[in-house]
Motif scaffolding. Structure first.
Motif, PDB file in Angstrom:
ATOM      1  N   THR A 266       2.789  10.295   4.043  1.00 29.16           N
ATOM      2  CA  THR A 266       1.544   9.575   4.355  1.00 29.16           C
ATOM      3  C   THR A 266       1.900   8.422   5.266  1.00 29.16           C
ATOM      4  O   THR A 266       2.635   7.519   4.871  1.00 29.16           O
ATOM      5  CB  THR A 266       0.896   9.035   3.069  1.00 29.16           C
TER       6      THR A 266
ATOM      7  N   LYS B 106       2.479   1.551  -3.441  1.00 35.87           N
ATOM      8  CA  LYS B 106       1.497   1.935  -4.460  1.00 35.87           C
ATOM      9  C   LYS B 106       1.113   3.404  -4.319  1.00 35.87           C
ATOM     10  O   LYS B 106       1.004   4.139  -5.304  1.00 35.87           O
ATOM     11  CB  LYS B 106       0.269   1.039  -4.329  1.00 35.87           C
ATOM     12  N   GLN B 107       0.885   3.859  -3.077  1.00 32.90           N
ATOM     13  CA  GLN B 107       0.521   5.262  -2.873  1.00 32.90           C
ATOM     14  C   GLN B 107       1.669   6.198  -3.232  1.00 32.90           C
ATOM     15  O   GLN B 107       1.448   7.298  -3.723  1.00 32.90           O
ATOM     16  CB  GLN B 107       0.102   5.483  -1.420  1.00 32.90           C
TER      17      GLN B 107
ATOM     18  N   GLU C  99       0.835  -1.204   0.000  1.00 35.59           N
ATOM     19  CA  GLU C  99       0.000   0.000   0.000  1.00 35.59           C
ATOM     20  C   GLU C  99       0.869   1.254   0.000  1.00 35.59           C
ATOM     21  O   GLU C  99       0.602   2.220  -0.721  1.00 35.59           O
ATOM     22  CB  GLU C  99      -0.920  -0.025   1.225  1.00 35.59           C
TER      23      GLU C  99
ATOM     24  N   GLN D  77       6.131   8.278   1.743  1.00 37.00           N
ATOM     25  CA  GLN D  77       5.365   7.438   2.665  1.00 37.00           C
ATOM     26  C   GLN D  77       6.217   7.100   3.879  1.00 37.00           C
ATOM     27  O   GLN D  77       7.448   7.152   3.841  1.00 37.00           O
ATOM     28  CB  GLN D  77       4.947   6.135   1.967  1.00 37.00           C
TER      29      GLN D  77
ATOM     30  N   ARG E 228       1.397   6.362  -6.961  1.00 38.43           N
ATOM     31  CA  ARG E 228       0.148   6.927  -7.465  1.00 38.43           C
ATOM     32  C   ARG E 228      -0.016   8.384  -7.076  1.00 38.43           C
ATOM     33  O   ARG E 228      -0.387   9.227  -7.890  1.00 38.43           O
ATOM     34  CB  ARG E 228      -1.028   6.101  -6.918  1.00 38.43           C
ATOM     35  N   ASP E 229       0.266   8.713  -5.812  1.00 39.81           N
ATOM     36  CA  ASP E 229       0.015  10.055  -5.310  1.00 39.81           C
ATOM     37  C   ASP E 229       1.229  10.969  -5.382  1.00 39.81           C
ATOM     38  O   ASP E 229       1.137  12.150  -5.021  1.00 39.81           O
ATOM     39  CB  ASP E 229      -0.466   9.983  -3.852  1.00 39.81           C
TER      40      ASP E 229
END
Length: 1826
Positions: free
Chosen positions: A654, A148-149, A145, A157, A152-153
């Motif tokens: 994040t 991927k974030q 996750e 992280q 994607r974002d």
């Protein structure tokens, strides 16, 4: 619905318990508002009364339904509270062995204290690319996750891992980093991911230690930033460390150890390179023996040392630096052994030549005297002077320990810096993922400065966590447009202010440290004065003035002030540091030089990273002139600054949270201590997350999921087209309180408990429906069963009763006979037995009676005497008692009788006056009279019956008397006969006496003879017996030998067969392994080759300016290729003029003589056909003349027919004349020019001859076809024309004939028809003869093979009977004989072929002379003018096979154009649809044939190399297109088969036609290129598998698992925050039909491309393996998929796939077998799982699943409905016990990336090369046919 309404009878609740924290209980009666007590029953059956709190009247929390227990996400629970969370975690951890659970955005990880097989690379691959909610909870899911974030974002992280010591934080962080390293890979060849993972062993060795709670406890916090580039590949990493526990270097508590590196050094002391360190056992050193536990069970410190050194090498720390590090660490150990002696109370000294200090100074390279001096003294500086002061022994020991801690801390920082340098990347970092492994909240009996800093950090992290959770919750509400109400949550800002704000605890601590005489006591008093009674979070213990209490978010913690100031200062004497700086050992000064250069934690280093300082010597800011000030910066200040920086980093990323839980304090595997778990859940913020979620609307459903789950609660009229409106209408009816739910844009939000209420309603509805269904079905079944049973019973009764009646009659007959026999026999037996028993009984009775009489006498004697005694005693007692009671009784009797007499008197007086009394008396007399009368009647009846019996007895007596009289008479007669017989007996007795004498004499003689005979017989028998014994002995020996020989031969045969089978299997396995290994190497080679090409392209791009791309000259053709592509049946007549124009300019190759022979034969045939046509024409003309007379008499239709025939004849005559003219032109052309150039094969006359012959033959073929057409028209017209007499009919027929006259000539059709029939009959007869000859030859071959087979079997049987040596010789002799025969046969064949060759050569010479003469004769009759003036008309018909040799010629310079048009720019779609399969391969092979024909090895090599490179370029360019890869795989295999088929090797020529054998290669052996093409085909196959895997991968899980193929079987369970992919087939969702459509697409494409059937089977097998492996892997990682209904869905889906295999006729491809593990897993989900028999059935059924997979499925099995039952833990243990002997792989998941080794079986083509046509759309006009 109100919450109190849920507290009904049988509802389950949680009540507090001191031991288990929470206990489950069941309500015994409904709760009513106002009740003060709840009647409960515990699970163990005990009843109790639970008193409610009178103030709050708070009810105990409700328990979730069993269907929700064990959920992956705690937020999916309907009731969100502490007991529900605790119970769910316990069930997952203990029963299902699942250590990970989601709690909203948090991953809760429970330490199993056991190695689990869930971290392999196969698990990483399974989680890669998956959504977080789609798989079971795992640390890999969180890592995926975050990854991927980040992509994607475009946002950095962080993964925050926290928990107690021993909870598994370090392991979780390690696995997260391993996941990133595996899925991303590095951007360079430096293997950065390996370096990132290699940093773990180093940091664990220098920063981890054994504690009472954890064998590998991290004693520092670290934040690792893993850097990624723009393509999200790892490029580097950086590490920040926090608060190293330096005190552990000099002190360890009981059962604890120092840092691992010290024990690793001691364990490796015997190594040669460590001899100079003068190390010993760990018990020798003071710094390693204090804990008393130098060894960890299961850990080899020497091996760990090897791993540490390897990791250092991998990270670029050279051997010299490593030895330097080990020298410093060894020096610290020796420094700890330095002892001090008292000089006085204020001073101390070190003994001279003290060994530990000497070793320390030698290792550190410092002077012994200086070190010894400054260990016992310190320098004091005042404003005016500086002086040296001795220190006490205690201060000296503390200074020694401080120096050791300081050296270790600097070494730790130095190593961290070097690790960061090794992980640093020169490439610009695009983004990063940070992994924070930090200590969790700690509370001990004695808490000091370390615990204070740790809990302070956790307060900051908890605040950030609460804010993030609150923010996500708010965003969710706003996104769904639900009214946001402020949720009250715990804010720990006041606690943080208490610690870090101005005049806070840290501020006062720093201030006290600056005081000259500051102490812990004065600091404590300042704390009391500042915060006591002013801050609610600060308290003072009652019994202590040196401690304080802080109310943290998790718990109250009492801190002891002792040691706070010293640990905060962390002072070390500068003089000792100066001594170390002057060391000759270069690494040591480097440690202390670095601390002057390092920046403070609040400013950035050149690399953008922030190291954290631990000591006052290490300055925080490297600003000039402030060294002394920065020198005094406290540890608390540094920690606060670094913590602020960490929070800034985390807030800029994040966050993802992992909370590690320690299940027990004893490190027992899978043991759950509820008290410790609840304590940690409260401390880590999980319950706070639950509380925030529960305060709002914790349960959330999409409208589609709600509709699917609760469709059963809706009526048909409630279901609307709009799902949202339907759900709203239903909810308004089910839940009346609208505050309990809210409707969002895409979801429905429920308050806590509402989902449980809906589940209860749904379960009740389903239960009622099930009962109704069961009732109806059971009634129907019972009625059906009853009717069937009744009918069967009646039939059985009919037959049984008949049988019984027959048996009974038979029984009666037998019984009557048996009774008679039994009567007499029993009488005899019973009488005899009676007599025997009577005698025995009498004897026994006599003895027994005597014995009993004597005993009775003795007993009577004793009783008599006893009675006499008793008589007197009892008499006396009775008399006493009697006299006593008599008086009382008499008195009582008198009183009572008097009273009764009075009463009776009164009654008698009354009765005497009453008449009723007499009536009663009379009634009694009447009854008696009636009874007497009845008795008299009965006696009369008895009397009559007795009379009847008497009469019957009299009759019987009279008959018996008569019988006896007759017997007496018979006896009298027999008596007389006996008297007569007596007289005869006397006479006979005399004769007998005489005979006895004679007999006696005869017997004596006989006796002597018999004695002699017996003697002789005995001797003879003895001899015979001896011979028989010898014979049997010999026979047994023979049989034994035969048996042994037979058994030995049988054993040898079986052993050889068994060995042969085993060796064959082993060879097959080895072959497959070797093939797989070889193909993997090919795959790796192709990958490296691609990598090499990419690097070369990059180098070219970097070296030169990019050139503009070339223009495609044939773009129109390539773009519209499908529009201009025709079938291979289009003739080559269109290309004929072009070739004729090109031929003069081209240099012609010499023509073979066989071509001349064929041409001559063809000319002869044409002349014969022409002559036959002419004769037939003349005959028809004569027939026409004879029929003229009759034509006038016939109807007009005959005239029309004749007219039609004449027209046809005229046309044929004109055609004949035309043929004659052409033949004359040919002769003139040949006769006018007699020069050799004219008759040469390349001369114009020769070409004219060839073209004319070709056109003539083609014209004849056209005429034959026209004849067939005319015949069919004639037949149809004959059927349509019926002769009629009427005028109208004749008119119509005349018109029809006229029309036919326009269409063609019927007369000539008859002629052509006859010729065609003859031709067809002759062809059929010739074919029939050839087929019969072939059949006979095949039968002969079969017969010969059978004979050979029988002969071989006989030889084999004979050899088996021989001993081993003779068997070997016989087999060799047989082989020699066979080879000799074969050689003789081959020699005979060779001689025959030599004769044939010589004969053919002679014939060839004769034919060559004839052709020369023919050409000379024909050239005289042809003029050049006729050749030029008469144009040659091209004919649009196919060319004959014999005209084309199956070769294609091209120029050398056109090779690149050939490759470009045929390979690089060819579109598979158009070619596959419109052309024959494998056309490019055939074209390439025909080009190779021509090069072979020319014997041009350079051309062959160049063409093959260009072809292979071209195919590789196409696959590299369009390698992700399935059609392209399939097309070239098919063509590559076809090209390979062509090279084999036409290689000339006998093994490949068995199925060739004679014509194909003529096309074999003659000059070159291309076996090496066949191997290259085979390798290329393997690479293409592997690429094809990867392409179809990429296409199928997104479909498999959705189509096979998630989508409900059978709607309504499995309901949607409530899900938590991590929403899974919906199983409802929304738009864009893949279903099973999607997979089958894709399989159909793959299969049709492969079939269109003409791929070999065996290769298609292998591809299908691989596809099905991928489907089965991916489905099973996801099933094993998804708890929600392991249910009975899902097993049914999977089995249905598998059956659909099997049906697809049957439809495609692929059941024998082995694809079904690859699905066997999935099928067995589905069956495992559906079978019964309770008893031992079920366990046995499961073990025998699941042979394709491993033990780990079976246990995993059973652990994951989850009921979807309440009707299902969970699998008991005891049952799983039974399964494990039964499977413990099974030897299978411990791997849990299947290898979905596995590719089966591929083979390319030889598949010859039946297509003749000469029939292949090249369409113009391919743009190959530069190729000419040969």
């Amino acid at each position: 619905m109100a919450a109190s309404e849920l507290y009904t009878k049988y509802a389950r609740v949680w009540i507090p318990d001191p031991e288990e924290v929470w206990k489950s209980a069941e309500l015994l009666k409904d709760y009513k508002p106002g009740d003060k007590v709840l009647q409960l029953r515990l699970e163990e059956g005990k009843d109790l009364e639970y008193c409610l709190d009178p103030k709050t009247k708070e009810l105990p929390p409700l328990r979730n339904p069993d269907i929700l227990v064990g959920e992956n996400d705690l937020t999916a629970l309907s009731y969100l509270h502490e007991p529900a969370v605790l119970h769910n975690l316990k069930v997952r951890f203990i029963d299902s062995k699942l250590i990970y659970t989601y709690c909203g955005i948090v991953l809760v990880a429970i330490n199993p204290y056991e190695q689990l097989p869930i971290y392999g690379e196969d698990i990483i691959n399974a989680y890669s690319g998956q959504n977080m909610g789609d798989m079971d909870p795992h640390i890999f899911a969180v890592a995926e996750e975050a990854y991927k974030q980040m992509a994607r974002d475009e946002r950095n992280q962080s993964i925050i891992v926290s928990g107690e010591s021993g909870a598994g934080k370090t392991v979780s962080a390690k696995y997260a980093m391993r996941y990133f390293a595996t899925v991303s890979g590095s951007a360079s060849e430096a293997n950065v991911e390996e370096k990132v993972l290699a940093s773990n062993p180093i940091m664990e060795s220098i920063g981890n230690a054994k504690t009472t709670r954890n064998d590998n406890s991290s004693r520092f916090g670290k934040y690792i930033e893993i850097g990624f580039d723009k393509r999200y590949r790892i490029i580097g990493a950086n590490m920040r460390t926090y608060l190293l526990e330096k005190s552990r270097v000099v002190f360890q508590a009981e059962e604890e150890r120092n840092y691992h590196i010290f024990y690793q050094l001691c364990a490796s002391a015997a190594l040669p390179e460590f001899k100079t360190l003068r190390l010993g056992n760990a018990d020798y050193f003071h710094y390693t023996k204090q804990g008393g536990s130098p060894v960890i069970d299961g850990v080899d410190d020497a091996k760990e040392m090897v791993n540490t050194r390897q990791a250092c090498t991998l990270l670029g720390i050279s051997d010299s630096y490593q030895m330097g590090i080990f020298r410093i660490l060894a020096g610290i150990l020796h420094l700890g052994n330095v002892e001090f002696a008292y000089r006085d109370s204020d001073s101390c000294t070190i003994p001279p030549k003290h060994d530990p200090l000497t070793i320390f100074c030698d290792l550190m390279g410092v002077e012994y005297e200086e070190m010894a001096h400054w260990l016992c003294h310190r320098k004091l500086a005042t404003a005016t002077e500086t002086y040296i002061k001795p220190i006490s022994k205690l201060h000296a020991i503390n200074a020694r320990d401080a120096l050791a801690k300081h050296i270790y801390a600097n070494l730790f920082n130095w190593i961290v810096d070097h690790v960061n340098k090794a992980l640093h990347s020169t490439v610009k970092q695009h983004s990063f993922i940070g992994v924070l492994d930090i200590y969790g909240f700690e509370t001990f009996e004695i808490n000091s400065f370390e615990q204070f800093c740790i809990n302070y950090a956790n307060e900051k992290l908890q605040q950030q966590f609460n804010m993030h959770v609150f923010k996500l919750e708010q965003e969710e509400y706003m996104k769904e447009q639900i009214p946001w109400t402020l949720i009250d949550f715990y804010d720990n800002q006041p606690c943080i202010n208490l610690i870090e704000a101005k005049m806070g605890i840290l501020d006062l601590l720093d201030e006290e440290c600056k005081m000259p005489k500051g102490s812990d006591d004065t600091w404590a008093q300042k704390l009391y004065n500042t915060h006591l009674n002013k801050c609610a979070l600060f308290e003072k213990p009652r019994l202590s003035n040196k401690a304080f209490i802080i109310k943290h978010f998790a718990d109250k913690v009492e801190y002891q002030c002792e040691g706070f100031l010293e640990k905060n200062k962390d002072t070390v004497y500068e003089e000792q540091i100066k001594v170390l700086k002057s060391s000759k050992f270069k690494l040591l000064p480097e440690l202390f030089q670095d601390e002057e250069k390092v920046l403070s934690p609040t400013s950035a280093t050149p690399s953008g990273r922030v190291p954290l300082s631990r000591t006052t010597v290490k300055p925080a800011k490297a600003r000039p002139g402030q060294t002394s000030k920065e020198h005094k910066k406290t540890v608390g200040h540094q920690f606060r600054n670094s913590l602020h920086l960490l929070m800034e980093t985390l807030n800029a990323t994040t966050p993802h949270y992992v909370r590690c839980i320690k299940p027990n304090d004893f490190k027992f595997p899978f043991t759950f201590d509820e008290k410790r778990a609840v304590q940690q859940l409260r401390a880590c913020g999980v319950l706070e997350t639950i509380r925030i979620s529960a305060a709002g609307f914790p349960s959330r459903w999409t409208y589609q999921e709600f509709f699917s789950r609760y469709r059963v609660l809706m009526k048909q009229r409630d279901v609307l087209g709009d799902r949202k409106q339907t759900c709203k209408n239903v909810l308004e009816k089910l839940i009346l309180d609208k505050d309990k739910y809210q409707f969002g844009k895409t979801k429905i939000f429920f308050r806590a408990g509402q989902v449980a209420y809906l589940e209860k309603i749904r379960a009740d509805k389903l239960r009622a429906a099930c009962i109704r269904i069961q009732k109806t079905i059971r009634g129907w079944l019972m009625r059906r069963k009853y009717v069937r049973m009744r009918k069967a019973a009646i039939t059985i009764q009919r037959y049984v009763r008949g049988y019984q009646a027959r048996c009974y009659a038979k029984f009666l007959r037998r019984t009557r006979a048996a009774i008679t026999i039994q009567k007499f026999h029993r009488m005899y037996v019973v009488r005899k037995r009676y007599q025997c028993m009577r005698d025995a009984t009498i004897a026994l009775q006599a003895l027994l009676r005597g014995y009993m009489a004597r005993n009775k006498y003795q007993m009577m004697l004793r009783e008599h005497k006893s009675i006499i005694i008793q008589k007197h005693v009892r008499g006396w007692l009775a008399r006493v008692h009697y006299h006593r009671t008599l008086k009382a009784i008499v008195y009582l009797q008198c009183c009572y009788r008097r009273m009764m007499a009075k009463r009776e008197l009164k009654k008698l007086k009354i009765e005497a006056r009453s008449v009723e009394r007499y009536k009663k008396l009379h009634i009694g007399l009447e009854n008696k009279i009636m009874q007497l009368q009845r008795k008299i009647d009965e006696q009369n009846k008895e009397y009559k019956s007795l009379l009847e019996k008497l009469n019957s007895l009299e009759i019987t007596y009279s008959t018996e008397t008569e019988r006896l009289r007759s017997d007496v008479e018979r006896l009298r007669m027999s008596e007389e006969e006996a008297k007569n017989a007596t007289n005869r007996v006397l006479s006979l007795q005399e004769e007998i006496a005489k005979l006895r004498k004679e007999l006696h004499q005869t017997q004596s003689e006989k006796k002597t003879i018999e004695e002699w005979a017996d003697k002789y017989k005995h001797e003879t028998e003895q001899l015979v017996s001896e011979l028989k014994d010898q014979n049997t002995l010999l026979k047994t020996e023979k049989e034994e030998l035969n048996r042994r020989i037979h058994d030995q031969a049988k054993e040898i045969t079986e052993a050889m067969e068994k060995k042969l089978v085993e060796e064959t299997k082993q060879l097959e396995l080895d072959l497959n392994d070797e093939r797989l290994r070889y193909q993997n190497l090919l795959n790796e080679f192709s990958r490296l080759e691609e990598r090499y090409d990419d690097l070369k392209d990059e180098m070219n791009l970097m070296a030169s300016i990019p050139k503009p791309g070339h223009k495609r000259t044939d773009s129109t053709h390539s773009s519209n290729e499908s529009e201009y592509t025709f079938s291979s049946e289009i003739t080559e007549a269109e290309d004929l003029p072009l070739r004729m124009e090109q031929e003069p300019s081209e240099k012609k190759a010499p023509l073979d003589m066989s071509l001349f022979l064929k041409l001559q034969k063809r000319v002869t045939e044409l002349e014969q056909e022409k002559q036959s046509l002419q004769d037939e024409l003349d005959r028809k003309e004569e027939q026409a003349l004879r029929a003229k007379a009759k034509e006038e008499e016939r109807p007009p239709i005959r005239g029309a027919e004749l007219e039609y025939e004449s027209l046809k004849r005229q046309e044929l005559e004109s055609e004949n004349k035309k043929l004659k003219n052409e033949l004359n032109e040919l002769q003139k052309a040949l006769t006018e020019t007699r020069s050799p150039e004219v008759t040469a094969p390349g001369a114009p006359a020769y070409r004219v001859l060839l073209d004319q012959l070709t056109s003539v033959s083609e014209e004849l073929e056209v005429r034959k076809e026209e004849v067939l057409i005319l015949r069919s028209q004639l037949v149809s017209q004959k059927e349509a024309i019926q002769p009629k007499d009427t005028m109208t009919d004749s008119t119509i027929l005349l018109e029809d004939v006229q029309k036919m006259k326009d269409k063609g000539e019927i007369a000539q059709a008859y002629i052509g028809l006859k010729e065609t029939n003859r031709l067809l009959e002759s062809q059929l007869q010739s074919q029939k003869k050839s087929h019969e000859n072939e059949l006979e030859s095949l039968r002969g071959e079969i017969q010969s093979l059978k004979e050979e087979n029988n002969r071989q079997q006989q030889l084999l049987a004979q050899n088996l009977q021989l001993p081993p040596e003779a068997r070997i010789e016989a087999s060799l002799q047989h082989e020699i004989t066979r080879l000799t025969n074969e050689n003789l046969d081959l020699m005979e064949q060779l001689e025959k072929q030599d004769k044939t060759v010589r004969k053919l050569k002679k014939q060839l010479k004769v034919f060559a002379k004839k052709i020369g003469e023919l050409e000379v004769g024909q050239m005289e009759n042809i003029s050049p003018g006729q050749i030029i003036d008469e144009p040659i008309r091209p004919v649009n018909i196919p060319r004959k096979e014999k005209d084309f040799q199956g070769m294609l010629e091209y120029k050398k310079e056109d090779e690149q154009k050939l490759v470009k048009n045929l390979i690089l720019e060819l579109k598979p779609r158009g070619v596959a649809v419109n052309l024959i399969p494998g056309l490019p391969a055939y074209i390439l092979f025909m080009c190779v044939r021509h090069a072979d024909y020319l014997n041009d090895d350079q051309k062959v090599r160049s063409l093959l190399t260009s072809t292979i490179n071209g195919i590789k370029k196409v696959l590299k360019k369009r390698g992700d297109d399935f059609e392209t890869v399939s097309f070239w795989l098919s063509n590559t295999c076809r090209f390979l088969h062509c090279l084999k088929q036409y290689s000339g090797e006998e093994g490949f020529m068995k199925h060739n036609t004679p014509r194909q054998n003529e096309h074999c290669l003659t000059n070159f052996d291309l076996a090496e290129y066949r191997q290259v093409l085979s390798d290329l085909a393997i690479q293409i196959y592997q690429q094809l598998v990867r392409v179809l895997e990429n296409i199928l991968q997104p479909m498999i899980v959705s189509g096979m698992l998630e989508h409900e193929t059978i709607q309504g079987v499995s309901g949607v369970k409530p899900t938590g925050l991590r929403k899974r992919t919906s199983s409802i087939a929304d738009e864009g969702t893949y279903t099973l039909d999607s997979i089958i459509r894709q399989l159909n697409s793959f299969h049709s494409v492969m079939c269109q491309h003409g791929m070999d059937p065996e290769l298609i089977k292998q591809v299908v097998k691989q596809m099905f393996y991928i489907i089965g492996a991916v489905t099973l892997n996801n099933l094993l990682l998804r708890k929600d998929m392991c249910s009975w209904s899902k097993g049914m869905q999977i089995r249905y889906n598998v059956s659909q796939l099997e049906e697809w295999l049957r439809d495609k006729n692929l059941m024998n491809s082995g694809a079904k077998e690859t699905l066997e593990p999935l099928i067995q897993a589905a069956q495992l989900l559906q079978v019964k799982k309770k008893t031992d028999e079920d366990a046995e059935a499961i073990c025998s059924m699941c042979n394709a699943l491993t033990t780990a997979q079976i246990v995993k499925v059973l652990n994951l099995y989850t009921p979807v409905n309440e009707f299902e039952e969970r699998v008991l833990v005891s049952f799983i243990r039974t399964i494990q016990l039964r499977l413990r002997d099974r030897k299978d792989s411990p791997q849990l998941l299947m290898d979905a990336k596995h590719i089966f080794p591929v083979t390319f079986p030889f598949n010859p083509s039946s297509l003749a090369l000469e029939t292949i046509q090249i369409p113009a759309s391919l743009g190959l006009g530069f190729i000419s046919r040969v």
